[in-house]
Design a protein around this motif. Structure first.
Motif, PDB file in Angstrom:
ATOM      1  N   SER A  54       0.119  -0.243   3.636  1.00 28.61           N
ATOM      2  CA  SER A  54      -0.710  -1.002   2.684  1.00 28.61           C
ATOM      3  C   SER A  54      -2.170  -1.010   3.119  1.00 28.61           C
ATOM      4  CB  SER A  54      -0.178  -2.429   2.530  1.00 28.61           C
ATOM      5  OG  SER A  54      -0.305  -3.163   3.737  1.00 28.61           O
ATOM      6  N   ALA A  83       4.494  -2.135   0.033  1.00 28.79           N
ATOM      7  CA  ALA A  83       3.185  -1.714   0.528  1.00 28.79           C
ATOM      8  C   ALA A  83       2.220  -1.491  -0.621  1.00 28.79           C
ATOM      9  CB  ALA A  83       3.322  -0.444   1.361  1.00 28.79           C
ATOM     10  N   THR A  92       1.684  -8.048   2.951  1.00 28.23           N
ATOM     11  CA  THR A  92       2.874  -7.246   3.246  1.00 28.23           C
ATOM     12  C   THR A  92       3.781  -7.956   4.237  1.00 28.23           C
ATOM     13  OG1 THR A  92       1.630  -5.209   2.881  1.00 28.23           O
ATOM     14  CG2 THR A  92       3.699  -5.024   4.098  1.00 28.23           C
ATOM     15  N   SER A 120       1.348  -4.871  -2.372  1.00 27.24           N
ATOM     16  CA  SER A 120       0.432  -5.647  -1.536  1.00 27.24           C
ATOM     17  C   SER A 120      -0.981  -5.080  -1.595  1.00 27.24           C
ATOM     18  CB  SER A 120       0.929  -5.660  -0.086  1.00 27.24           C
ATOM     19  OG  SER A 120       2.199  -6.265   0.009  1.00 27.24           O
TER      20      SER A 120
END
Length: 302
Positions: free
Chosen positions: A179, A231, A200, A234
């Motif tokens: 992320s 991921a 995350t 987020s």
């Protein structure tokens, strides 16, 4: 003296004080702490990303059946399925994360990022991100460096090992790395990158490590796919400047506290969770029996 990656707050302040980017500080760390030349670092990153992409292609194009029988070409089935839940891009993301992890489960070559058990998350996310946004390899490699810095701090404050902190430490850490890399590659600020990591981790807290039969196959493979999705969600949230409320360093500390208090049976011992279900135990017995080589009795001396 390079930054030693003990906190996200310190990492940000160091980069601002030195007027350098996050990825440049990781390069500096590698050069000063590990005596590496910068060109060698970039070459190594390029090789690692090539292996990641190769794992994705292998998983989608070659036979992927594990010795236990629990893995059976799932990535290809997802990739080729005619119904897309959200979009073709989402379908590719999920299938690619599955593919790279299936290669690991079938004893193929992967990049442990940060572990083999989470080896499908960065390949699935970055391969798809690069394709969608037409990013060059250099930008992806810079994103990998961002992910490396994130992992260094998680390792310092919590853990990257399922045997220490549960699956939150493996797939959770890999998703956090991904992320942060995604936000960086799409032009996010330092705060947005760190917010993506925090969000995350909040989504992955408490995830246990319960591999059926002690093999890193089920539920590990599908968790790589779900972690890849987390991921991306987020990163999308962080890019919109939505606050995680709890600062990233505190999220990692909470992750460490949860891992330390988690019962042993939920930390890669195959004694709890899915591994302890009736079906999980039956699979374990079958797999263990298959793996035992029965040798002929030796003649005893008279």
């Amino acid at each position: 003296m390079s930054f030693l990656f003990d906190s996200f707050k310190g990492w940000k302040n160091y980069c601002l004080d030195k007027n350098m980017s996050l990825f440049e500080s990781v390069i500096e760390y590698e050069m000063t702490q590990k005596n590496k030349m910068e060109n060698d670092i970039w070459i190594g990153l390029g090789k690692a990303y090539a292996v990641m992409k190769e794992a994705v292609e292998t998983g989608l194009n070659e036979e992927m059946s594990s010795r236990s029988g629990m893995i059976n070409n799932g990535a290809k089935k997802v990739y080729r399925h005619p119904v897309t839940v959200l979009s073709p891009e989402f379908q590719k993301l999920i299938s690619r994360a599955l593919a790279a992890k299936e290669v690991n489960s079938c004893m193929g070559r992967v990049v442990a990022a940060p572990t083999a058990g989470a080896s499908g998350i960065l390949p699935g996310t970055l391969y798809t991100l690069q394709e969608i946004h037409q990013l060059d390899d250099r930008k992806i490699l810079e994103g990998l460096l961002i992910g490396a810095g994130i992992a260094l701090i998680i390792e310092e404050k919590a853990s990257l090992a399922g045997a220490v902190g549960g699956c939150q430490a493996e797939t959770g850490s890999a998703a956090a790395m991904a992320s942060g890399a995604i936000v960086y590659c799409l032009g996010g600020t330092i705060d947005q990158i760190f917010n993506a990591v925090a969000i995350t981790i909040q989504c992955m807290l408490g995830l246990v490590c319960d591999p059926v039969a002690g093999l890193v196959e089920i539920p590990c493979v599908v968790r790589n796919a779900s972690a890849a999705a987390i991921a991306n969600s987020s990163a999308q949230i962080a890019l919109a400047d939505v606050s995680p409320v709890i600062p990233v360093d505190e999220c990692i500390e909470a992750m460490g506290e949860i891992g330390a208090s988690m019962e042993t049976r939920y930390k890669e011992t195959a004694l709890g969770g899915l591994a302890a279900t009736l079906t999980g135990q039956e699979i374990s017995k079958r797999v263990l029996i298959q793996d035992i080589e029965v040798l002929p009795d030796e003649e005893l001396p008279q």
